[in-house]
Write an enzyme that holds these catalytic residues in place. Structure first.
Site, PDB file in Angstrom:
ATOM      1  N   TRP A 130       0.831  -1.217   0.000  1.00  0.00           N
ATOM      2  CA  TRP A 130       0.000   0.000   0.000  1.00  0.00           C
ATOM      3  C   TRP A 130       0.857   1.255   0.000  1.00  0.00           C
ATOM      4  O   TRP A 130       0.421   2.298  -0.476  1.00  0.00           O
ATOM      5  CB  TRP A 130      -0.987  -0.013   1.159  1.00  0.00           C
ATOM      6  CG  TRP A 130      -1.949  -1.147   1.043  1.00  0.00           C
ATOM      7  CD1 TRP A 130      -2.117  -2.165   1.935  1.00  0.00           C
ATOM      8  CD2 TRP A 130      -2.864  -1.414  -0.037  1.00  0.00           C
ATOM      9  NE1 TRP A 130      -3.073  -3.039   1.475  1.00  0.00           N
ATOM     10  CE2 TRP A 130      -3.548  -2.611   0.278  1.00  0.00           C
ATOM     11  CE3 TRP A 130      -3.173  -0.755  -1.231  1.00  0.00           C
ATOM     12  CZ2 TRP A 130      -4.511  -3.168  -0.557  1.00  0.00           C
ATOM     13  CZ3 TRP A 130      -4.133  -1.307  -2.069  1.00  0.00           C
ATOM     14  CH2 TRP A 130      -4.788  -2.491  -1.724  1.00  0.00           C
ATOM     15  N   ASP A 158      -2.326   6.576   6.212  1.00  0.00           N
ATOM     16  CA  ASP A 158      -3.318   5.643   5.687  1.00  0.00           C
ATOM     17  C   ASP A 158      -3.650   4.694   6.844  1.00  0.00           C
ATOM     18  O   ASP A 158      -2.828   3.878   7.247  1.00  0.00           O
ATOM     19  CB  ASP A 158      -2.709   4.876   4.500  1.00  0.00           C
ATOM     20  CG  ASP A 158      -3.637   3.786   3.944  1.00  0.00           C
ATOM     21  OD1 ASP A 158      -4.703   3.529   4.539  1.00  0.00           O
ATOM     22  OD2 ASP A 158      -3.274   3.187   2.909  1.00  0.00           O
ATOM     23  N   LYS A 204     -12.821  -2.205   6.052  1.00  0.00           N
ATOM     24  CA  LYS A 204     -12.116  -3.027   7.040  1.00  0.00           C
ATOM     25  C   LYS A 204     -12.702  -2.814   8.434  1.00  0.00           C
ATOM     26  O   LYS A 204     -13.207  -3.751   9.022  1.00  0.00           O
ATOM     27  CB  LYS A 204     -10.621  -2.737   7.020  1.00  0.00           C
ATOM     28  CG  LYS A 204      -9.935  -3.457   5.867  1.00  0.00           C
ATOM     29  CD  LYS A 204      -9.242  -2.570   4.899  1.00  0.00           C
ATOM     30  CE  LYS A 204      -8.797  -3.343   3.670  1.00  0.00           C
ATOM     31  NZ  LYS A 204      -7.903  -2.573   2.836  1.00  0.00           N
TER      32      LYS A 204
END
Ligand SMILES: *Cc1c(COP(=O)(O)O)cnc(C)c1O
Length: 360
Positions: free
Chosen positions: A102, A172, A196
């Site tokens: 990511w 993030d 999530k």
């Protein structure tokens, strides 16, 4: 009805109470004769939903008044471009800590808009730890400093935040937001895809210190400018209404359970059950350095691909689902977000013990 234990990394399991409430309100939301999916986003019912959603989030996270809360679309992945378009505008450079897939994608995107300094990386050891950071190596004139607080694929997490001084810290937090209390004032910008730990896919949460918005470079599309969404209250265009509604219900569920302090306590207890077992197992092990282990995503391996496959298949038959690890790590991964009940972990560990006995 037979609910399984779903260990998926995302979209992930949601609190049963929230799904039940949504079912109850599906056809007729609070006597208005329609579902939340069918109503105008400009009507008074939805206005109440989005305002309550933001207010509850502000309450549980302790978000100060000089931070704006935005409900956007495009997933966490669109933030990889929105962050540099909006923030990489003064010195046109930023510091990134490279801790996995990511950050790799975020770095690739940011490079289109300026200079990216990768100040540390754990790539050589397949991202099994969080690099030690020394502020002396940070760029004094970076427009921001970028981290992923929890690395969903590799199961690593920061236990302390880098001290970036006046350089805004951008995080993030897609896979660990709301898992424990955080000090929002330590960050310039926080973002998270919902699927999530927040709610259904489709909405992306952005929390931005207000002085950081309003400086986007002039080529920035209107819809990718944070200022557009600040000025319109996340209603420049039609927002992802139903995802926002469920997110609000999840925030209320967290508050009702005792807030983020309570989440942290139960999350630690859940993760400990699994790590304690892994550290004593002769069959399974955690590939992650102890001090950097995530409370949310727990990868584990046997070292034997055939045995891993057998484990995943047999676990599935017991209602322990989506345990296959990411292809770059192999083995298994249990994602144990807020909504995974502790009984799910207990059932998993009991099955692992049984499997170990039969296969060693
Ligand atoms: C899942 C995830 C993403 C990607 O989210 P999308 O909403 O699918 O774009 C980005 N960062 C982290 C840390 C993630 O866990």
């Amino acid at each position: 009805m037979n609910r399984i234990y779903n260990f998926s990394a995302g979209p992930a399991t949601l609190p049963k109470e929230v799904l039940e409430k949504a079912a109850e309100e599906m056809l007729d939301y609070k006597g208005c004769g329609m579902s939340v999916m069918e109503m105008s986003h400009r009507g008074k019912e939805f206005k109440g939903i989005i305002e309550r959603c933001e207010a509850t989030l502000r309450e549980i996270m302790g978000i100060p008044n000089n931070y704006r809360v935005l409900f956007l679309q495009g997933g966490a992945s669109l933030q990889f471009a929105m962050v540099p378009l909006n923030l990489m505008t003064k010195h046109k450079k930023a510091d990134y800590v490279h801790t996995g897939q990511w950050t790799k994608k975020a770095i690739t995107e940011a490079k289109k808009y300026g200079t990216v300094n990768i100040i540390a990386s754990s790539e050589k050891e397949n991202f099994t730890y969080i690099p030690k950071l020394s502020p002396a190596t940070f760029s004094k004139d970076a427009d921001y400093f970028y981290i992923v607080t929890n690395n969903t694929i590799y199961g690593t997490a920061y236990k302390t935040l880098p001290d970036t001084g006046d350089v805004p810290l951008v995080a993030d937090m897609s896979s660990n937001i709301l898992s424990e209390p955080i000090d929002v004032t330590k960050f310039g910008l926080i973002f998270a895809g919902a699927q999530k730990n927040i709610g259904p896919a489709g909405v992306t949460l952005v929390i931005i210190r207000e002085d950081l918005a309003g400086h986007a470079r002039d080529i920035t599309p209107t819809l990718l400018d944070y200022q557009t969404h600040i000025e319109s209250g996340s209603m420049y265009n039609t927002p992802p209404c139903y995802s926002i509604y469920i997110a609000g219900r999840v925030f209320e569920w967290i508050r009702q359970k005792g807030g983020l302090t309570a989440m942290k306590k139960i999350n630690e207890e859940k993760a400990q059950l699994l790590y304690d077992y892994l550290d004593n197992s002769k069959l399974f092990r955690s590939p992650v350095k102890k001090e950097d282990r995530s409370l949310m995503n727990v990868p584990f391996v046997t070292g034997n691909a055939e045995l891993d496959a057998k484990f995943i298949e047999e676990a599935g038959k017991r209602g322990l689902k989506t345990l296959k690890g990411h292809r770059t790590v192999g083995g298994m991964r249990a994602s144990i977000y807020n909504a995974m009940p502790i009984d799910g972990i207990k059932t998993l560990v009991a099955f692992m013990r049984e499997f170990e006995k039969e296969n060693t």
